[in-house]
Design a protein around this motif. Structure first.
Motif, PDB file in Angstrom:
ATOM      1  N   ASP A 189      -8.419   4.023  -4.247  1.00 34.76           N
ATOM      2  CA  ASP A 189      -7.796   5.458  -3.056  1.00 34.76           C
ATOM      3  C   ASP A 189      -8.482   4.600  -1.766  1.00 34.76           C
ATOM      4  N   ASP A 190     -10.487   4.544  -2.248  1.00 32.31           N
ATOM      5  CA  ASP A 190     -10.661   3.853  -0.983  1.00 32.31           C
ATOM      6  C   ASP A 190      -9.251   2.754  -0.397  1.00 32.31           C
ATOM      7  N   ARG A 225      -6.838   1.841  -0.207  1.00 35.36           N
ATOM      8  CA  ARG A 225      -5.543   2.092   0.244  1.00 35.36           C
ATOM      9  C   ARG A 225      -6.474   2.870   1.650  1.00 35.36           C
ATOM     10  N   VAL A 226      -7.142   3.557   1.136  1.00 40.56           N
ATOM     11  CA  VAL A 226      -7.362   4.356   2.773  1.00 40.56           C
ATOM     12  C   VAL A 226      -7.574   3.586   3.998  1.00 40.56           C
ATOM     13  N   MET A 276       0.352   3.900   1.013  1.00 42.84           N
ATOM     14  CA  MET A 276       0.251   5.251   1.263  1.00 42.84           C
ATOM     15  C   MET A 276       0.691   5.179   2.701  1.00 42.84           C
ATOM     16  N   TYR A 299      -5.057   1.311   5.095  1.00 45.70           N
ATOM     17  CA  TYR A 299      -3.581   2.006   6.013  1.00 45.70           C
ATOM     18  C   TYR A 299      -5.186   2.751   7.016  1.00 45.70           C
ATOM     19  N   ASN A 322       0.689  -0.909  -0.151  1.00 40.34           N
ATOM     20  CA  ASN A 322      -0.043   0.191  -0.295  1.00 40.34           C
ATOM     21  C   ASN A 322       1.048   1.328   0.635  1.00 40.34           C
ATOM     22  N   GLU A 367      -9.375   4.024 -10.577  1.00 38.88           N
ATOM     23  CA  GLU A 367      -8.433   4.593  -9.561  1.00 38.88           C
ATOM     24  C   GLU A 367      -8.856   4.743  -8.270  1.00 38.88           C
ATOM     25  N   LYS A 368     -10.552   5.442  -8.130  1.00 36.61           N
ATOM     26  CA  LYS A 368     -11.241   5.871  -7.139  1.00 36.61           C
ATOM     27  C   LYS A 368     -12.122   5.488  -6.172  1.00 36.61           C
TER      28      LYS A 368
END
Length: 123
Positions: free
Chosen positions: A103-104, A106-107, A9, A110, A7, A99-100
């Motif tokens: 991103d979710d 990844r969050v 992030m 994290y 990840n 990609e959106k």
């Protein structure tokens, strides 16, 4: 303490820890952890934490520490995690998410990772 992750992030936001960033799949990250366990490292976080299935998210972060000998509990946990992740992948591969959505994920990874790290540091 060692962090194995794919990840970005985690890599970008955690600077004071030893991070092994691997541009690998979810299952490959688990297999990297298995290699370290056989070198004497121990799991500090569960390799399948969170409620996102291994075939839904491409991201995984695992917290480990250097041990003194082969930790059989860590061996069992990582082998079960690899088997579970491979079973999920065999049933249905991780989608090619936009990609959106990535991103979710990844969050999510994290956030769970960061909360786990904070709990470990207070123990």
């Amino acid at each position: 303490m060692v962090i194995i992750t794919n990840n970005p992030m985690v890599k970008e936001n955690i600077t004071k820890k030893c991070i092994f960033f691997k541009d690998k799949t979810y299952v490959e990250v688990l297999k990297e952890c298995r290699k370290l366990i056989h070198e004497g490292y121990e799991l500090l976080s569960h390799p399948l934490y969170g409620s996102v299935k291994p075939n839904e998210t491409p991201f995984r972060s695992v917290i480990m520490k250097e041990g003194k000998a082969l930790d059989l509990n860590s061996v069992t946990l990582i082998e079960e995690a690899i088997n579970t992740a491979e079973k999920f992948q065999g049933n249905k591969n991780t989608p090619n998410w936009p990609e959106k959505i990535l991103d979710d994920f990844r969050v999510i990874d994290y956030d769970i990772f960061d909360n786990t790290l904070k709990r470990i540091q207070y123990i």
